[in-house]
Design an enzyme around this catalytic site. Structure first.
Site, PDB file in Angstrom:
ATOM      1  N   HIS A 120       0.854  -1.196   0.000  1.00  0.00           N
ATOM      2  CA  HIS A 120       0.000   0.000   0.000  1.00  0.00           C
ATOM      3  C   HIS A 120       0.887   1.242   0.000  1.00  0.00           C
ATOM      4  O   HIS A 120       1.652   1.477   0.926  1.00  0.00           O
ATOM      5  CB  HIS A 120      -0.924   0.004   1.225  1.00  0.00           C
ATOM      6  CG  HIS A 120      -2.144  -0.853   1.035  1.00  0.00           C
ATOM      7  ND1 HIS A 120      -3.289  -0.702   1.768  1.00  0.00           N
ATOM      8  CD2 HIS A 120      -2.386  -1.852   0.156  1.00  0.00           C
ATOM      9  CE1 HIS A 120      -4.193  -1.587   1.364  1.00  0.00           C
ATOM     10  NE2 HIS A 120      -3.657  -2.297   0.392  1.00  0.00           N
TER      11      HIS A 120
ATOM     12  N   PRO B 190      -4.777   1.161  18.560  1.00  0.00           N
ATOM     13  CA  PRO B 190      -4.463   0.601  17.243  1.00  0.00           C
ATOM     14  C   PRO B 190      -4.457   1.606  16.083  1.00  0.00           C
ATOM     15  O   PRO B 190      -3.976   1.273  14.998  1.00  0.00           O
ATOM     16  CB  PRO B 190      -5.536  -0.471  17.038  1.00  0.00           C
ATOM     17  CG  PRO B 190      -6.612  -0.153  18.006  1.00  0.00           C
ATOM     18  CD  PRO B 190      -6.007   0.589  19.134  1.00  0.00           C
TER      19      PRO B 190
ATOM     20  N   TYR C  91      -9.410   5.765   7.010  1.00  0.00           N
ATOM     21  CA  TYR C  91      -9.581   6.186   8.403  1.00  0.00           C
ATOM     22  C   TYR C  91     -10.608   7.306   8.387  1.00  0.00           C
ATOM     23  O   TYR C  91     -10.341   8.375   7.813  1.00  0.00           O
ATOM     24  CB  TYR C  91      -8.271   6.702   8.988  1.00  0.00           C
ATOM     25  CG  TYR C  91      -7.222   5.634   9.245  1.00  0.00           C
ATOM     26  CD1 TYR C  91      -7.104   5.045  10.498  1.00  0.00           C
ATOM     27  CD2 TYR C  91      -6.344   5.227   8.242  1.00  0.00           C
ATOM     28  CE1 TYR C  91      -6.148   4.078  10.754  1.00  0.00           C
ATOM     29  CE2 TYR C  91      -5.371   4.247   8.491  1.00  0.00           C
ATOM     30  CZ  TYR C  91      -5.289   3.681   9.747  1.00  0.00           C
ATOM     31  OH  TYR C  91      -4.336   2.722   9.999  1.00  0.00           O
TER      32      TYR C  91
ATOM     33  N   TYR D  65       3.641   6.878   9.794  1.00  0.00           N
ATOM     34  CA  TYR D  65       2.829   5.702   9.445  1.00  0.00           C
ATOM     35  C   TYR D  65       3.687   4.604   8.829  1.00  0.00           C
ATOM     36  O   TYR D  65       3.563   3.424   9.195  1.00  0.00           O
ATOM     37  CB  TYR D  65       1.694   6.103   8.484  1.00  0.00           C
ATOM     38  CG  TYR D  65       0.595   5.075   8.426  1.00  0.00           C
ATOM     39  CD1 TYR D  65      -0.556   5.204   9.187  1.00  0.00           C
ATOM     40  CD2 TYR D  65       0.729   3.937   7.629  1.00  0.00           C
ATOM     41  CE1 TYR D  65      -1.552   4.251   9.165  1.00  0.00           C
ATOM     42  CE2 TYR D  65      -0.263   2.969   7.595  1.00  0.00           C
ATOM     43  CZ  TYR D  65      -1.406   3.137   8.363  1.00  0.00           C
ATOM     44  OH  TYR D  65      -2.388   2.172   8.331  1.00  0.00           O
TER      45      TYR D  65
ATOM     46  N   LYS E 159       0.708   0.461  15.053  1.00  0.00           N
ATOM     47  CA  LYS E 159       2.097   0.405  15.504  1.00  0.00           C
ATOM     48  C   LYS E 159       2.432  -0.773  16.423  1.00  0.00           C
ATOM     49  O   LYS E 159       3.605  -1.099  16.603  1.00  0.00           O
ATOM     50  CB  LYS E 159       2.464   1.706  16.239  1.00  0.00           C
ATOM     51  CG  LYS E 159       2.555   2.904  15.331  1.00  0.00           C
ATOM     52  CD  LYS E 159       3.799   2.835  14.475  1.00  0.00           C
ATOM     53  CE  LYS E 159       3.734   3.719  13.255  1.00  0.00           C
ATOM     54  NZ  LYS E 159       3.791   3.011  11.990  1.00  0.00           N
TER      55      LYS E 159
HETATM   56  P1  RFL Z   1       0.697 -10.955  22.288  1.00  0.00           P
HETATM   57  O1  RFL Z   1       0.275 -11.066  20.837  1.00  0.00           O
HETATM   58  O2  RFL Z   1      -0.302 -10.549  23.257  1.00  0.00           O
HETATM   59  O3  RFL Z   1       1.295 -12.378  22.671  1.00  0.00           O
HETATM   60  C1  RFL Z   1       1.643 -12.694  23.999  1.00  0.00           C
HETATM   61  C2  RFL Z   1       1.590 -14.194  24.164  1.00  0.00           C
HETATM   62  O4  RFL Z   1       1.969 -14.512  25.495  1.00  0.00           O
HETATM   63  C3  RFL Z   1       1.058 -15.491  26.004  1.00  0.00           C
HETATM   64  N1  RFL Z   1       1.050 -15.397  27.473  1.00  0.00           N
HETATM   65  C4  RFL Z   1       1.712 -16.259  28.274  1.00  0.00           C
HETATM   66  N2  RFL Z   1       2.490 -17.306  28.001  1.00  0.00           N
HETATM   67  C5  RFL Z   1       3.008 -17.988  29.044  1.00  0.00           C
HETATM   68  N3  RFL Z   1       2.776 -17.658  30.339  1.00  0.00           N
HETATM   69  C6  RFL Z   1       1.989 -16.615  30.654  1.00  0.00           C
HETATM   70  N4  RFL Z   1       1.744 -16.296  31.947  1.00  0.00           N
HETATM   71  C7  RFL Z   1       1.438 -15.856  29.610  1.00  0.00           C
HETATM   72  N5  RFL Z   1       0.629 -14.770  29.552  1.00  0.00           N
HETATM   73  C8  RFL Z   1       0.403 -14.515  28.273  1.00  0.00           C
HETATM   74  C9  RFL Z   1      -0.264 -15.132  25.356  1.00  0.00           C
HETATM   75  O5  RFL Z   1      -1.167 -16.243  25.352  1.00  0.00           O
HETATM   76  C10 RFL Z   1       0.192 -14.736  23.954  1.00  0.00           C
HETATM   77  O6  RFL Z   1       0.235 -15.850  23.065  1.00  0.00           O
HETATM   78  O7  RFL Z   1       1.946  -9.969  22.449  1.00  0.00           O
HETATM   79  P2  RFL Z   1       3.181  -9.698  21.475  1.00  0.00           P
HETATM   80  O8  RFL Z   1       3.773 -10.990  20.979  1.00  0.00           O
HETATM   81  O9  RFL Z   1       4.026  -8.724  22.173  1.00  0.00           O
HETATM   82  O10 RFL Z   1       2.544  -9.042  20.161  1.00  0.00           O
HETATM   83  C11 RFL Z   1       1.942  -7.775  20.207  1.00  0.00           C
HETATM   84  C12 RFL Z   1       0.846  -7.673  19.133  1.00  0.00           C
HETATM   85  O11 RFL Z   1      -0.010  -8.791  19.242  1.00  0.00           O
HETATM   86  C13 RFL Z   1       0.046  -6.376  19.279  1.00  0.00           C
HETATM   87  O12 RFL Z   1       0.895  -5.293  19.541  1.00  0.00           O
HETATM   88  C14 RFL Z   1      -0.757  -6.048  18.016  1.00  0.00           C
HETATM   89  O13 RFL Z   1      -1.724  -7.025  17.752  1.00  0.00           O
HETATM   90  C15 RFL Z   1      -1.435  -4.677  18.150  1.00  0.00           C
HETATM   91  N6  RFL Z   1      -2.303  -4.375  17.006  1.00  0.00           N
HETATM   92  C16 RFL Z   1      -1.776  -3.910  15.823  1.00  0.00           C
HETATM   93  N7  RFL Z   1      -0.447  -3.771  15.679  1.00  0.00           N
HETATM   94  C17 RFL Z   1       0.075  -3.376  14.473  1.00  0.00           C
HETATM   95  O14 RFL Z   1       1.319  -3.232  14.370  1.00  0.00           O
HETATM   96  N8  RFL Z   1      -0.715  -3.130  13.370  1.00  0.00           N
HETATM   97  C18 RFL Z   1      -2.067  -3.267  13.438  1.00  0.00           C
HETATM   98  O15 RFL Z   1      -2.713  -3.102  12.414  1.00  0.00           O
HETATM   99  C19 RFL Z   1      -2.658  -3.636  14.705  1.00  0.00           C
HETATM  100  N9  RFL Z   1      -3.974  -3.776  14.822  1.00  0.00           N
HETATM  101  C20 RFL Z   1      -3.693  -4.546  17.127  1.00  0.00           C
HETATM  102  C21 RFL Z   1      -4.510  -4.227  16.003  1.00  0.00           C
HETATM  103  C22 RFL Z   1      -4.270  -5.021  18.299  1.00  0.00           C
HETATM  104  C23 RFL Z   1      -5.621  -5.179  18.377  1.00  0.00           C
HETATM  105  N10 RFL Z   1      -6.148  -5.700  19.596  1.00  0.00           N
HETATM  106  C24 RFL Z   1      -7.158  -6.659  19.680  1.00  0.00           C
HETATM  107  C25 RFL Z   1      -5.473  -5.420  20.833  1.00  0.00           C
HETATM  108  C26 RFL Z   1      -5.863  -4.363  16.062  1.00  0.00           C
HETATM  109  C27 RFL Z   1      -6.437  -4.813  17.257  1.00  0.00           C
HETATM  110  C28 RFL Z   1      -7.941  -4.919  17.278  1.00  0.00           C
HETATM  111  C1  PHB Z   2      -6.182  -3.948  10.909  1.00  0.00           C
HETATM  112  O1  PHB Z   2      -6.232  -4.268   9.705  1.00  0.00           O
HETATM  113  O2  PHB Z   2      -6.499  -4.723  11.822  1.00  0.00           O
HETATM  114  C2  PHB Z   2      -5.751  -2.576  11.261  1.00  0.00           C
HETATM  115  C3  PHB Z   2      -5.257  -1.743  10.278  1.00  0.00           C
HETATM  116  C4  PHB Z   2      -4.854  -0.459  10.603  1.00  0.00           C
HETATM  117  C5  PHB Z   2      -4.946  -0.021  11.900  1.00  0.00           C
HETATM  118  C6  PHB Z   2      -5.406  -0.873  12.895  1.00  0.00           C
HETATM  119  C7  PHB Z   2      -5.819  -2.161  12.577  1.00  0.00           C
HETATM  120  O3  PHB Z   2      -4.567   1.244  12.194  1.00  0.00           O
END
Ligand code: RFL
Ligand code: PHB
Length: 390
Positions: free
Chosen positions: A72, A292, A200, A384, A296
């Site tokens: 993109h 989100p 957005y 971004y 990042k």
């Molecule tokens: P995670 O993914 O939470 O993984 C942590 C893992 O640790 C396990 N765990 C344990 N294991 C052993 N013992 C324990 N006591 C434990 N406690 C927990 C968990 O089960 C899990 O498997 O953290 P990690 O690896 O640091 O990754 C971070 C990312 O997942 C997170 O920052 C992103 O998903 C955030 N995020 C986005 N980030 C982006 O860069 N681009 C995006 O477009 C984006 N969109 C989003 C997002 C997060 C969202 N939510 C739901 C919070 C969109 C959403 C909706």
């Molecule tokens: C997503 O596709 O889940 C997504 C994309 C952009 C954002 C947050 C989440 O800023």
């Protein structure tokens, strides 16, 4: 069992760290409290910065993101009934890649399995000990027995609710936090995206985002009250509300379908300082959370573990502590800039009930300025696509 680095958590940061360490000839075991299917079932991030794609390549898992990731070159801001494009490529010479966190995790899991590396899933009651002394260890229950993993270092990659940060004594850590008075209701559906690029939308009914995972799978979000419940939203109610918040010509292109997943995520900004405690490192969501808006979170998790893999590589390769000593500072410099960007973009695009009509006018003035000024558009674009790792 003994290993050099015990990694707690098999999310993207734990698995990517494991892959980077393997490439550097460093032995690591990953301990995860959930099953592999549960980890893969979490629908989260979708946008990768180039530095994240580079790290995936370095970790030996770049093939599928190159083949299937969508490039993109810009994004759309929607307000006042129209779309305004921010052209990343023209403004910064860079782009982002649409490739789901689920796919990143799947690639990393497959590479781990292929290389015969150990991941312990379904580990209950995980605990860490002696990270300040000479004999760090991780213990856990599996098959009714307590197991012990001895190691040189512990990497806390266990997310916001994990055990590693929670095990630190009060006073060892300073936390900075902001909780927003709303969440995101998200829907994943096997329908073609309404637009080529992400949209957005700032709308008087609240924020909306059109995102995607592929040419046939869409991801949409709408701002909802913090105390909203997903059971209150039928698929039809979601699609109706989404369309109301988009410019008419975009709304007309939204293809609806059954939700494969529907969930509400709270929005929060959070940073814990420092990120190293003797032989324990925190990385990814265990140390920081961004709202989100701006995508990042996963990208920060990736850069943390890139820095950590460098530091541990220096330790084992050159017997130098310098990388380890600077780990926290190196990560936090990048994290605070991404925190600022995510907070700013969130503040610009969402409805804040308490700021009223004055707040809405301020947002509109800033949005007009943003799309009319090359300097302001460039500031958005360069944040971004991702700031440099230095
Ligand atoms: P995670 O993914 O939470 O993984 C942590 C893992 O640790 C396990 N765990 C344990 N294991 C052993 N013992 C324990 N006591 C434990 N406690 C927990 C968990 O089960 C899990 O498997 O953290 P990690 O690896 O640091 O990754 C971070 C990312 O997942 C997170 O920052 C992103 O998903 C955030 N995020 C986005 N980030 C982006 O860069 N681009 C995006 O477009 C984006 N969109 C989003 C997002 C997060 C969202 N939510 C739901 C919070 C969109 C959403 C909706
Ligand atoms: C997503 O596709 O889940 C997504 C994309 C952009 C954002 C947050 C989440 O800023």
């Amino acid at each position: 069992m003994r290993t050099q680095v015990a990694i707690v958590g098999a999310g993207p940061s734990g698995l990517l760290l494991g892959a980077l360490l393997h490439r550097a000839g460093i032995d690591a075991v990953v301990i995860e409290q959930r099953g592999a299917d549960y980890v893969l079932g979490r629908i989260r991030a979708g946008i990768l910065e180039q530095t994240t794609v580079d790290l995936l390549e370095r970790a030996g898992v770049g093939r599928r993101v190159h083949a299937e990731g969508l490039r993109h070159d810009g994004t759309e801001l929607a307000f006042g009934g129209a779309l305004h494009r921010i052209d990343f490529q023209a403004l910064t010479g860079r782009h982002v890649t649409v490739y789901g966190q689920t796919e990143v995790t799947r690639d990393l899991m497959a590479a781990r399995a292929e290389a015969g590396l150990v991941t312990v899933y379904d580990a209950a009651d995980v605990a860490i000990a002696d990270w300040d002394g000479g004999a760090p260890k991780v213990t856990y229950m599996l098959d009714g027995r307590r197991h012990q993993l001895d190691c040189d270092f512990i990497a806390g990659c266990d997310g916001f609710h994990g055990v590693c940060r929670a095990s630190l004594p009060a006073g060892a850590i300073t936390a900075y936090e902001k909780v927003y008075p709303f969440g995101w209701l998200g829907v994943l559906a096997d329908v073609p995206p309404a637009t080529e690029e992400l949209v957005y939308a700032n709308h008087e009914r609240g924020f909306a985002l059109c995102s995607q995972r592929s040419r046939t799978r869409s991801r949409y979000y709408i701002q909802c009250p913090s105390d909203d419940r997903v059971e209150r939203w039928s698929d039809d109610a979601f699609w109706d509300e989404l369309r109301r918040r988009l410019p008419e010509h975009v709304a007309d292109h939204v293809v609806t379908g059954p939700a494969l997943e529907k969930s509400i995520a709270p929005l929060r900004s959070f940073v814990a300082e420092p990120m190293r405690f003797g032989r324990l490192f925190l990385a990814g969501d265990a140390a920081h959370i961004v709202p989100p808006t701006g995508a990042k979170g996963l990208n920060l998790a990736a850069s943390d573990v890139g820095f950590l893999a460098d530091a541990l590589g220096e330790f084992y390769g050159e017997r130098s502590d310098a990388g380890i000593a600077h780990y926290s500072q190196r990560c936090l410099a990048r994290i605070w800039k991404a925190e600022r960007f995510s907070w700013w973009f969130t503040s610009l695009m969402h409805r804040f009930p308490e700021t009223g009509e004055f707040g809405a006018r301020m947002q509109r003035a800033e949005l007009d300025y943003l799309v009319g000024s090359q300097a302001a558009s460039t500031a958005l674009a360069e944040n971004y696509v991702g700031l440099s790792l230095d």
